[in-house]
Design an enzyme around this catalytic site. Structure first.
Site, PDB file in Angstrom:
ATOM      1  N   SER A   1       0.830  -1.207   0.000  1.00  0.00           N
ATOM      2  CA  SER A   1       0.000   0.000   0.000  1.00  0.00           C
ATOM      3  C   SER A   1       0.864   1.257   0.000  1.00  0.00           C
ATOM      4  O   SER A   1       0.586   2.218  -0.729  1.00  0.00           O
ATOM      5  CB  SER A   1      -0.908   0.012   1.230  1.00  0.00           C
TER       6      SER A   1
ATOM      7  N   ASP B   1       2.274  -7.914   9.924  1.00  0.00           N
ATOM      8  CA  ASP B   1       3.574  -8.511   9.601  1.00  0.00           C
ATOM      9  C   ASP B   1       4.764  -7.805  10.269  1.00  0.00           C
ATOM     10  O   ASP B   1       5.843  -8.388  10.381  1.00  0.00           O
ATOM     11  CB  ASP B   1       3.803  -8.510   8.085  1.00  0.00           C
TER      12      ASP B   1
ATOM     13  N   GLY C   1       2.905 -13.504   8.209  1.00  0.00           N
ATOM     14  CA  GLY C   1       4.094 -12.657   8.261  1.00  0.00           C
ATOM     15  C   GLY C   1       4.659 -12.373   6.887  1.00  0.00           C
ATOM     16  O   GLY C   1       5.643 -11.669   6.744  1.00  0.00           O
TER      17      GLY C   1
END
Ligand code: F6P
Length: 326
Positions: free
Chosen positions: A110, A133, A176
């Site tokens: 993002s 994460d 993760g």
């Protein structure tokens, strides 16, 4: 662009949802209104910018959301935004609504997307690191990491009961993406025997010898936290099962359980601080930076630096796990 020119901001959440996203939306909205700015909420991540799915927010728009998981703005991983045509449509929405700057709440992908838009269309962007994460460089923690960690530990505590009752070896897979922060930290917090993380190599024979030694000593079970990368828990459990059939091996993949739920107090506070800092940064004329917290101090990190996927795992944690799991 300096603050005098910024009168209206847009805020969106993008990528995987994370607990604390709502707290971040609330903090951005309220601190922007406090600073005299208009705020537009943009729905469904970058898709909302592409489709003009925006709505003006008031302080009431973000009432009663600080304790809720997910995101009231909804989220998406927008494929169209990856194209120049998609970003052109997004810019049109920005212009049509008189938006002067964007606050992007999300993870690596993002923030990289936001950076691309900013480079093409000269629109100031401030990122808030929000992903379970914890894989963004320049901040000790990302929003959502603490809650996900606590969820994982709660689940592993339960798995411990079964592992102990049946003398089993459990490989518990956690999320993760490419990073082992969730696996490493939850292994320590849950009192697990080992963590398999992408940042360091794992030798299955050594792992088996280690588990065997523990069981010979007095341990009734073993729990190994496995990061989802490189085949995850199934991959390691299958190898262990084939090469060491004497072990009673089981796999548990925690999956999307880890992403939902009420944000922890730590995540709510982190999101609140970062939201306020984002508006402060805009006021100072900052752009293309991510807000971070390092040693409890607010910092601004260039987005380009934050998204390089090279945040290191603290070596001390690796040592702590190995010392305490003898
Ligand atoms: O980035 C957050 C995360 O939950 C990762 O840990 C995981 O690899 C990925 O998102 C899953 O993405 P999706 O929700 O698109 O399946």
């Amino acid at each position: 662009m300096v603050m005098t020119k910024i009168k209206t901001i847009g805020v969106l959440t993008s990528g995987g949802d994370a607990p604390g996203m709502n707290a971040a939306i609330r903090a951005v909205t309220r601190s922007a209104i406090y600073a005299g700015l208009r705020v537009f909420g943009i729905y469904r991540g970058f898709n909302g910018l592409i489709n003009g799915d925006v709505k003006e927010f008031t302080t009431e728009s973000v009432s009663g959301i600080i304790f809720a998981g997910g995101t009231i703005l909804l989220s998406a991983r927008s494929k169209e935004f990856l194209t120049p045509e998609g970003r052109a449509k997004a810019y049109k929405t920005i212009k049509d609504n008189g938006i002067d700057a964007l606050i992007i709440i999300g993870g690596n992908g993002s923030l990289s997307g936001a950076q691309a838009l900013s480079a093409e269309y000269d629109i100031p962007v401030i990122g808030l690191p929000c992903t379970i994460d914890n894989d963004l460089y320049g901040t000790d923690n990302t929003i959502g990491f603490d809650t996900a960690l606590n969820t994982i530990v709660e689940c592993v505590d339960k798995i411990h009961d079964t592992a102990n009752s049946h003398n089993r070896i459990f490989f518990v897979e956690v999320m993760g993406r490419d990073a082992g922060f969730l696996a490493m930290n939850s292994a320590i917090a849950a009192g697990a025997e080992a963590a398999i993380i992408p940042e360091s190599s794992t030798n299955i024979d050594q792992l088996a010898a280690y588990i065997d030694r523990g069981i010979r000593k007095s341990k009734r079970s073993s729990i190994v936290l496995v990061s989802e990368k490189d085949g995850g828990a199934m991959h390691y459990a299958e190898r262990m099962y084939k090469e060491y059939p004497e072990f009673d091996v089981r796999v548990s993949i925690l999956g999307y359980l880890q992403r939902g739920g009420r944000p922890s107090a730590m995540d709510r506070i982190l999101a609140s601080r970062m939201g306020v800092a984002a508006i402060e940064a805009l006021k100072e004329g900052q752009r293309n930076i991510m807000i971070g917290v390092v040693n409890d101090q607010m910092v601004n990190v260039p987005i380009a630096r934050a998204v390089k996927k090279d945040k290191p795992i603290n070596e001390e944690l690796i040592n702590v796990l190995s010392v305490l799991s003898i």
